[in-house]
Design an enzyme around this catalytic site. Structure first.
Site, short mmCIF file in Angstrom:
data_model
loop_
_atom_site.label_atom_id
_atom_site.label_comp_id
_atom_site.label_asym_id
_atom_site.label_seq_id
_atom_site.Cartn_x
_atom_site.Cartn_y
_atom_site.Cartn_z
CB CYS A 3 -0.94 0.01 1.20
SG CYS A 3 -2.26 -1.20 1.06
CB CYS A 47 10.77 3.97 -7.79
SG CYS A 47 11.06 2.66 -6.61
#
Ligand SMILES: [Zn+2]
Length: 381
Positions: A188, A339
């Site tokens: 998540c 990232c």
């Protein structure tokens, strides 16, 4: 087990339900539930179980409350940021219902402590967000014959079931015998989650726990409930026990807890041996500060993330466009890929290597580490 006059008044809406009644409420009071995780799922679970009068609630969580939790983890408030989640959960639960005994386990559940943690409880509820803990919880529950009330969430989708081979149903391993390769399924933290989604899935788990406690209704044993919030649709899959299951099958090969980090292909944190594929954010800073090194940093997150947080001077080439646009990069240049936490950039690195790029490395822990260790003005999300 008797109810005080205060409890009779508190639980009156249960007591007048014939399916619950005084006998059912006493069973709820006699029940003990171990909640693994006091996060998104753990929040509604613990709060509703406390309100419903479950006698003893155990909370396992080693984490502290972060601002990024508050969008969904309603056990914790703004004032709790930085505090232990277990402590904060205990305070909230006691505020809802002082009759509940709250036992906090401010620790990481592991193969060493899982059986001792779970043994004293009647029901276990899985509110975890990672595969090693999910397999660990499953195996420990199967070995101890405890119902494992399962829920998981991602983005707009969630699922729930009750794993209980001792009640005739399958276990988590019957459904998912092998964990996904590390980095394949984003968490998540990496993929995002709608704040209210754990509220829905957690409430389904809490409902199943109360039904198990009073022994009424048809439980989710043998069924996997799937929910999609964007389409607002529920679906259901029938689950069967796998006779070949390594933990609950006819000839189990797992008879004690194993090393779940290793099983899930995750290198243990205690061995931060230098990974030749990785560079730190400090090394990334050196590359940015000194162009004569000839190292280029490329951000492979998506455009909407780049809008939230970016590092000055680092161009964007989103992962979703990498396959069609990698020819814009030079296979002989040295690249550091960035990232959010280092998982997608690792996949991007592997992809580029397959295309013949020889000098690509992955920035360990991503832009979040940059925000923590180099430049706090870059927001962490
Ligand atoms: Zn099984």
């Amino acid at each position: 087990m008797e109810l005080t006059n205060e409890e009779i008044r508190r639980y009156s809406r249960h007591l007048i339900l014939p399916e619950v009644g005084l006998a059912g409420q006493k069973r709820i009071k006699a029940a003990s539930v171990l909640c693994i995780g006091a996060g998104g799922l753990g929040s509604p679970i613990a709060m509703y179980l406390a309100a419903a009068g479950v006698g003893k609630i155990g909370i396992v969580d080693f984490d502290t409350v972060d601002y990024s939790n508050l969008q969904r983890q309603i056990l914790h408030t703004d004032a709790d940021v930085g505090r232990s989640k277990a402590e904060s959960a205990k305070e909230t639960i006691r505020g809802i219902n002082p009759n509940v005994e709250v036992v906090i386990h401010n620790t990481r559940i592991s193969s060493e402590n899982a059986l001792d943690l779970i043994r004293p409880y009647d029901i276990v509820v899985d509110g975890t967000d990672n595969f090693p803990t999910r397999y660990l919880t499953n195996d420990a529950c199967v070995l101890l014959k405890k119902p494992n009330v399962y829920g998981s969430i991602f983005r707009f989708e969630g699922q729930a079931s009750v794993f209980a081979p001792h009640l005739g149903g399958p276990c988590y391993r019957c459904l998912y015998p092998e964990p996904p390769p590390p980095g394949m399924v984003p968490s998540c933290a990496e993929g995002g989650v709608l704040g209210v989604l754990p509220g829905i899935i957690g409430c389904i788990q809490a409902t199943e726990i109360l039904k198990l406690a009073i022994g009424r209704g048809s439980s989710l044993v043998g069924r996997l409930l799937l929910f999609n919030a964007l389409d607002m649709k529920f679906r259901e899959l029938k689950l069967r026990r796998d006779p070949q299951c390594p933990v609950c099958g006819e000839h189990p090969t797992i008879k004690e807890l194993i090393d779940y980090e290793m099983f899930c292909g995750i290198a243990p944190e205690s061995q931060p041996a230098a990974n030749p594929d990785e560079v730190t954010v400090q090394e990334m800073k050196k590359a940015l500060d000194d162009p004569s090194l000839g190292i280029k940093v490329v951000d492979v997150r998506e455009a909407f993330e780049y809008e939230i947080a970016r590092v000055e001077g680092v161009p964007l080439l989103p992962m979703s466009e990498l396959r069609s646009r990698f020819t814009e990069l030079d296979p002989n240049t040295q690249y550091y890929l960035l990232c959010k936490v280092g998982a997608r950039s690792h996949s991007a690195m592997e992809f580029l290597r397959e295309q013949g790029f020889k000098y690509v490395k992955n920035v360990k822990d991503g832009i979040n580490a940059w925000s923590d260790e180099i430049d706090r003005s870059v927001p962490r999300y």
